[in-house]
Scaffold this active site. Structure first.
Site, PDB file in Angstrom:
ATOM      1  N   GLU A 112       0.829  -1.208   0.000  1.00 24.09           N
ATOM      2  CA  GLU A 112       0.000   0.000   0.000  1.00 24.09           C
ATOM      3  C   GLU A 112       0.864   1.260   0.000  1.00 24.09           C
ATOM      4  O   GLU A 112       0.492   2.271  -0.608  1.00 24.09           O
ATOM      5  CB  GLU A 112      -0.945  -0.033   1.197  1.00 24.09           C
ATOM      6  CG  GLU A 112      -2.020  -1.102   1.038  1.00 24.09           C
ATOM      7  CD  GLU A 112      -2.910  -1.267   2.252  1.00 24.09           C
ATOM      8  OE1 GLU A 112      -4.127  -1.450   2.066  1.00 24.09           O
ATOM      9  OE2 GLU A 112      -2.387  -1.226   3.382  1.00 24.09           O
ATOM     10  N   GLU A 132      -4.231  -9.812   3.295  1.00 24.13           N
ATOM     11  CA  GLU A 132      -5.129  -9.531   4.408  1.00 24.13           C
ATOM     12  C   GLU A 132      -6.290 -10.531   4.513  1.00 24.13           C
ATOM     13  O   GLU A 132      -6.675 -10.931   5.621  1.00 24.13           O
ATOM     14  CB  GLU A 132      -5.678  -8.103   4.301  1.00 24.13           C
ATOM     15  CG  GLU A 132      -4.708  -7.018   4.742  1.00 24.13           C
ATOM     16  CD  GLU A 132      -3.703  -6.627   3.666  1.00 24.13           C
ATOM     17  OE1 GLU A 132      -2.958  -5.657   3.879  1.00 24.13           O
ATOM     18  OE2 GLU A 132      -3.655  -7.309   2.610  1.00 24.13           O
TER      19      GLU A 132
END
Length: 258
Positions: A112, A132
């Site tokens: 990210e 995730e």
């Protein structure tokens, strides 16, 4: 040249390029509060200092960033800055160009962070992933938002929904990565790219980035008017006249940023 060394992040300014290095190799450069606040402060400096033209963001050692420091999180640390969000970047990337230089893994929050960079240089053995969902979580640091903007939708969804990583070579083929480098050479290659950008007129570079990022949300019928409002100050600037004069005189331009 100026250099600042902190426990978690190193910052070095040289020839208009600000290099920011996450400096926790023993933790695979995982993000804690100190990393987030230090990156945020470095990006504030990049945006505010007229002598700086472009930033490079990298990680020390053999990993770019393994994402959130879960140990610090368990102790109650919040790995974000008040102004720029997680890792000091994901909610407010810098206005000036930023290049990511990745060795090894960029996982979860590490990817990210890379997705906030305008350009990415990766070592040939680098790997990118958003795992995730395999832990019952969701990539909420911009991964689920930005990945579909940088990859074909189906390939981005595959990464998001399976949690499986992508190789640097595949990321390069899909255009997520700008340049592949030999292992250990990602930072050097990114610095060369940064110097190419830093050599150009700063007003023109800033306006080019702004139009490129903002224009996808513009109504088609208004796009040239909105672009004109950003570009007109560039075309009427001292740098525009200097660029034309330098071309005529066959010499390097001397940019003033005005």
């Amino acid at each position: 040249m100026t250099q600042e060394t902190g426990d978690a992040v190193r910052v070095d300014a040289r020839d208009g390029v600000l290099t920011i290095t996450i400096n926790r190799p023993e933790k695979r450069n995982a993000v804690n509060r100190e990393v987030a606040e230090s990156i945020s402060a470095a990006l504030d400096r990049l945006d505010a200092d007229s002598s700086l033209r472009v930033g490079v963001l990298t990680g020390a050692g053999e990993t770019f960033c393994a994402g959130l420091d879960l140990g610090a999180f368990a102790r109650g640390e919040v790995a974000r800055s008040a102004t720029r969000g997680f890792a000091g970047i994901v909610e407010k990337p810098p206005t000036k160009p930023l290049i990511g230089a990745a060795e090894g893994w960029a996982l979860g929050g590490g990817l990210e962070i890379l997705l906030c960079c305008d350009l990415i240089v990766a070592a040939e053995t680098a790997r990118f992933g958003l795992p995730e969902v395999t832990r019952g979580l969701v990539a909420r640091g911009g991964g689920a938002i930005r990945l579909t903007q940088r990859l074909p939708r189906s390939r981005a969804l595959e990464m998001l929904l399976t949690g499986e990583p992508m190789t640097a070579e595949e990321a390069w083929r899909f255009g997520l990565v700008n340049k592949l480098a030999a292992d250990g050479e990602a930072l050097g290659t990114a610095t060369e790219l940064a110097r190419l950008i830093a050599a150009n007129a700063p007003l023109a570079v800033a306006a080019s980035k702004r139009v490129a990022l903002e224009s996808p949300s513009w109504p088609v019928e208004d796009s040239f008017a909105l672009q004109g409002a950003i570009l007109e100050p560039v075309f009427s600037s001292e740098d525009a006249r200097e660029g034309a004069l330098a071309f005529q005189e066959r010499r390097p331009a001397r940019w003033s940023g005005r």
